[in-house]
Design an enzyme around this catalytic site. Structure first.
Site, PDB file in Angstrom:
ATOM      1  N   HIS A  19     -47.525   3.392  87.200  1.00  0.00           N
ATOM      2  CA  HIS A  19     -48.354   3.599  86.000  1.00  0.00           C
ATOM      3  C   HIS A  19     -48.753   5.072  85.875  1.00  0.00           C
ATOM      4  O   HIS A  19     -48.741   5.638  84.788  1.00  0.00           O
ATOM      5  CB  HIS A  19     -49.646   2.779  86.083  1.00  0.00           C
ATOM      6  CG  HIS A  19     -49.438   1.300  86.110  1.00  0.00           C
ATOM      7  ND1 HIS A  19     -49.705   0.536  87.224  1.00  0.00           N
ATOM      8  CD2 HIS A  19     -49.016   0.435  85.155  1.00  0.00           C
ATOM      9  CE1 HIS A  19     -49.454  -0.728  86.965  1.00  0.00           C
ATOM     10  NE2 HIS A  19     -49.027  -0.823  85.725  1.00  0.00           N
ATOM     11  N   MET A 166     -42.270  -0.180  92.756  1.00  0.00           N
ATOM     12  CA  MET A 166     -43.722  -0.403  92.677  1.00  0.00           C
ATOM     13  C   MET A 166     -44.031  -1.428  91.603  1.00  0.00           C
ATOM     14  O   MET A 166     -43.438  -1.425  90.518  1.00  0.00           O
ATOM     15  CB  MET A 166     -44.428   0.901  92.376  1.00  0.00           C
ATOM     16  CG  MET A 166     -44.317   1.837  93.547  1.00  0.00           C
ATOM     17  SD  MET A 166     -45.705   2.947  93.636  1.00  0.00           S
ATOM     18  CE  MET A 166     -45.238   3.878  95.085  1.00  0.00           C
ATOM     19  N   ARG A 169     -47.655  -6.734  91.332  1.00  0.00           N
ATOM     20  CA  ARG A 169     -47.488  -8.019  92.031  1.00  0.00           C
ATOM     21  C   ARG A 169     -47.118  -7.836  93.510  1.00  0.00           C
ATOM     22  O   ARG A 169     -47.168  -8.805  94.264  1.00  0.00           O
ATOM     23  CB  ARG A 169     -46.460  -8.892  91.308  1.00  0.00           C
ATOM     24  CG  ARG A 169     -46.983  -9.394  89.964  1.00  0.00           C
ATOM     25  CD  ARG A 169     -46.091 -10.443  89.336  1.00  0.00           C
ATOM     26  NE  ARG A 169     -46.739 -11.108  88.226  1.00  0.00           N
ATOM     27  CZ  ARG A 169     -46.604 -10.765  86.941  1.00  0.00           C
ATOM     28  NH1 ARG A 169     -45.829  -9.760  86.609  1.00  0.00           N
ATOM     29  NH2 ARG A 169     -47.248 -11.427  85.987  1.00  0.00           N
TER      30      ARG A 169
END
Ligand code: PAF
Length: 265
Positions: A19, A166, A169
């Protein structure tokens, strides 16, 4: 305050380096960066992990503050769906492929929330991860079909040092499952090696990948497919860039990964 070129990074939180790489790409290309943090219930199936999906809000907020994100949009479910969800956005045909086949209604939920977020945020450019390659294809098509004035940028997969892609979860995996999960990346590496050595038959490559995955008893293959990156239709021979995509259950956790196979000129 927003101004200039507005970059938007939609997320469901539980942020990781993947992210943050989207946030950094947005910062590099835009004057203002907006991040949304919303665990969207309409993209989860009735037996999926909506209730236990990690929601470390304070940690996420601090990470985004450190990255210099100007605006964090973190609405509640009631704010996003005040009157329920009668209007839905579906990219017919595409929404039922790859993860859409295994997770019926998933991409309809994603496209509906992404459309709503685009209307609310009004970004010039939005950033998504290549790890969700099928999602990226469906979003690109929706933006094109519905004339959203938003440029879509897809950023590369970010991996752990041992190759695991990555994912929020990954936090569900225990120590042994974390080891077993590496088989997804290994299966893609095997396919890439055979492809680089000259193998062009998709059937042969998929059989090799399935063989690698079968060596891990904790892992149950959902799909391994080699498809056109835009239409998500299976390809037979590798004459053009193709998406090799895998989804598998490690214990009860469903993980995905992929790579693009590009024939040498
Ligand atoms: O990729 C995700 O995290 C989600 O599907 C998205 C795009 C934020 C929509 O909820």
């Amino acid at each position: 305050m927003r101004g200039g070129r507005v970059g938007f990074v939609p997320t469901m939180g539980a942020l990781h380096e993947g992210h943050l790489s989207l946030v950094r790409a947005a910062k590099a290309q835009c004057n203002t960066v907006v991040v949304s943090l919303f665990v969207n219930p309409t993209q989860f199936g009735p037996t999926e992990d909506l209730a236990r999906y990690p929601r470390p809000f304070e940690r996420d907020r601090d990470l985004l503050e450190k990255e210099g994100v100007a605006i964090l949009f973190a609405p509640s479910v009631e704010e996003m769906y005040p009157a329920g969800e009668l209007t839905r956005v579906n990219v017919e045909g595409l929404s039922e492929k790859l993860d859409g086949r295994s997770r019926p209604g998933h991409f309809r939920g994603v496209m509906t929330i992404v459309s709503k977020l685009f209307h609310i945020i009004e970004p010039d450019v939005a950033f998504f991860g290549q790890k969700d390659a099928a999602q990226a294809a469906v979003i690109r098509r929706m933006v094109r079909d519905l004339n959203f004035p938003v440029e879509i940028v897809i950023c590369p997969i970010v991996r752990e040092p041992d190759g695991l892609a990555m994912s929020s979860r990954n936090a569900y995996l225990n120590h042994d499952e974390r080891q077993s999960a590496l088989v997804l990346h290994r299966s893609l590496m095997r396919v890439e090696d055979e492809f680089r050595a000259g193998e062009k038959s998709v059937g042969t490559l998929i059989a090799s990948a399935a063989e690698v995955i079968a060596q891990e008893p904790r892992v149950r293959l959902d799909y391994f497919e080699i498809v056109d990156p835009d239409t998500l239709d299976p390809v037979q021979q590798l004459e053009h860039p193709a998406l090799a995509a895998v989804a598998a259950y490690v214990g009860t956790t469903r993980l995905i990964d992929n790579l693009i196979l590009t024939p040498r000129k």
